[in-house]
Design a protein around this motif. Structure first.
Motif, short mmCIF file in Angstrom:
data_model
loop_
_atom_site.label_atom_id
_atom_site.label_comp_id
_atom_site.label_asym_id
_atom_site.label_seq_id
_atom_site.Cartn_x
_atom_site.Cartn_y
_atom_site.Cartn_z
N VAL A 91 -100.02 67.28 17.70
CA VAL A 91 -98.68 66.79 18.03
C VAL A 91 -98.00 66.25 16.78
N ILE A 92 -98.72 65.46 16.01
CA ILE A 92 -98.16 64.89 14.78
C ILE A 92 -97.75 66.00 13.82
N GLN A 93 -98.58 67.02 13.69
CA GLN A 93 -98.25 68.13 12.79
C GLN A 93 -96.99 68.85 13.25
N SER A 94 -96.84 69.06 14.55
CA SER A 94 -95.66 69.74 15.05
C SER A 94 -94.40 68.90 14.84
N LEU A 95 -94.51 67.59 14.94
CA LEU A 95 -93.36 66.71 14.73
C LEU A 95 -92.95 66.69 13.26
N ILE A 96 -93.93 66.69 12.37
CA ILE A 96 -93.62 66.73 10.94
C ILE A 96 -92.88 68.02 10.61
N ARG A 97 -93.35 69.13 11.16
CA ARG A 97 -92.69 70.42 10.92
C ARG A 97 -91.30 70.46 11.55
N ALA A 98 -91.10 69.66 12.58
CA ALA A 98 -89.79 69.61 13.24
C ALA A 98 -88.79 68.74 12.49
N GLY A 99 -89.23 68.03 11.45
CA GLY A 99 -88.28 67.26 10.65
C GLY A 99 -88.55 65.78 10.54
N TYR A 100 -89.60 65.28 11.15
CA TYR A 100 -89.91 63.85 11.04
C TYR A 100 -90.71 63.63 9.76
N ARG A 101 -89.98 63.46 8.66
CA ARG A 101 -90.59 63.47 7.33
C ARG A 101 -90.67 62.09 6.69
N PHE A 102 -90.33 61.03 7.42
CA PHE A 102 -90.58 59.67 6.94
C PHE A 102 -91.78 59.14 7.71
N ALA A 103 -92.72 58.50 7.01
CA ALA A 103 -93.95 58.06 7.65
C ALA A 103 -94.39 56.72 7.06
N SER A 104 -95.12 55.98 7.86
CA SER A 104 -95.75 54.76 7.37
C SER A 104 -97.13 54.67 8.00
N PHE A 105 -98.04 54.00 7.32
CA PHE A 105 -99.37 53.81 7.89
C PHE A 105 -99.87 52.41 7.54
#
Length: 352
Positions: A91-105
């Motif tokens: 799911v995370i991979q699909s969201l990144i490919r969909a444009g969610y390119r800001f992340a924090s951990f």
């Protein structure tokens, strides 16, 4: 006919010639092609740094383009264990490919077992080599407990999944609270217990860090990480545990230069540390909760010292800082990239 598993397309069922005994052959998930680092399907910078960008405030994200995102009425911290971590990573991979390119951990760990020789009020003035040595000593002797991850698009919108804005909290089984050989700070463990971390549950259903790293590599998600813009808060230990996990080694590199090179390889150049950014902002001091409160950023899910909740607060605080007035946000964006508080610049160590 297309098979869909949890909203993720898989290979279609084969043609008639691929049916055996009336049973269709179902192929494995199609491997996604890697995204080259130069390929940017959406801008990797916030829209407030562009002119004439229509924005609209919505619940769950600082700003967004009008009519461009899904909306929800709640925020969910998705708990991840060994039984669902592969599905959640997909799911995370699909969201990144969909444009969610800001992340924090954010990570939770058993505290520091070797006390620092550097007083806390002098840490910002300490030599990076000394800071790294102390971090490495502690990370080498302890185990990760939780990893929190949050995503947003460049406009600050959180992803919507299963009807809610979401972030993730990965629970690991590596640390055994009942094993005396697993070093820990008693005060840190007591704090984490008060904040709701169930160590017995993690021991039974948590993810083995080696399995997690293997799936990150196998799925191709590791190839996407350098494409993201990362927001962190005083993240030397956070990166330490992830690099230890990803490399599969029991100890971090002896040399800070090698460590910082690995960080840049896995996470790319767009890494921001709020603790370092605070040096350029008047009136910001203290820990994450203090900074968020000063900026008017609310904790919308979970509680402090839970990795998922802290990662979300980190991301929303970072985005709020980028919106500061009088071009301060643009200055922070341009000047603070690639610098980790206490460890210095990724580029500096890369060219040493």
């Amino acid at each position: 006919m297309m098979i869909v598993q949890r909203g993720i397309p898989i290979f279609p069922i084969g043609p008639a010639s691929h049916f055996h005994g009336g049973v269709p052959v179902v192929y494995h998930r199609r491997p996604m092609p890697p995204i080259p680092l130069h390929h940017r399907p959406i801008p990797l910078y916030p829209p407030q740094f562009q002119s004439r960008v229509p924005v609209l405030r919505v619940v769950g994200g600082p700003i967004c383009r009008q009519g461009s995102v899904k909306k929800a009425d709640r925020v969910e911290v998705r708990s991840v264990c060994r039984y669902n971590f592969k599905a959640e990573l997909a799911v995370i991979q699909s969201l990144i490919r969909a444009g969610y390119r800001f992340a924090s951990f954010d990570t939770e760990f058993p505290g520091t077992v070797v006390k620092s020789k550097i007083p806390n009020h002098l840490i910002s003035q300490a030599v990076p080599i000394d800071v790294y040595e102390m971090m490495k000593t502690n990370v080498d002797q302890t185990h990760i407990i939780q990893l929190g991850l949050s995503l947003s698009d460049p406009c600050g919108n959180l992803p919507v999944y299963d009807g809610a804005y979401c972030c993730w909290e990965f629970n690991f089984s590596d640390f055994d609270v009942d094993c005396e050989k697993h070093l820990r700070s008693s005060d840190s463990i007591d704090l984490l217990k008060r904040q709701g971390i169930d160590f017995s549950e993690n021991k039974c259903t948590g993810i083995c860090s080696a399995d997690f790293a293997e799936e990150i590599e196998r799925s191709g998600l590791v190839q996407l990480l350098p494409c993201l813009t990362w927001a962190t808060f005083q993240s030397a230990y956070d990166f330490g545990y992830l690099i230890k996990m990803f490399t599969g080694k029991k100890e971090l590199p002896e040399d800070i230069k090698e460590f910082m090179g690995i960080v840049k390889t896995y996470f790319g150049p767009n890494v921001y540390d709020i603790k370092y950014m605070m040096k350029f902002c008047d009136g910001l001091f203290g820990g994450l909760n203090s900074v968020a409160e000063t900026l008017g950023v609310d904790r919308v899910a979970g509680s402090s010292h839970q990795a998922g909740s802290d990662s979300l607060l980190t991301l929303q605080t970072f985005l709020k800082m980028l919106k500061m007035e009088k071009n301060k946000g643009k200055e922070l964006w341009e000047e603070c990239g690639g610098v980790l508080f206490g460890l210095g610049s990724l580029d500096f160590w890369h060219h040493c």
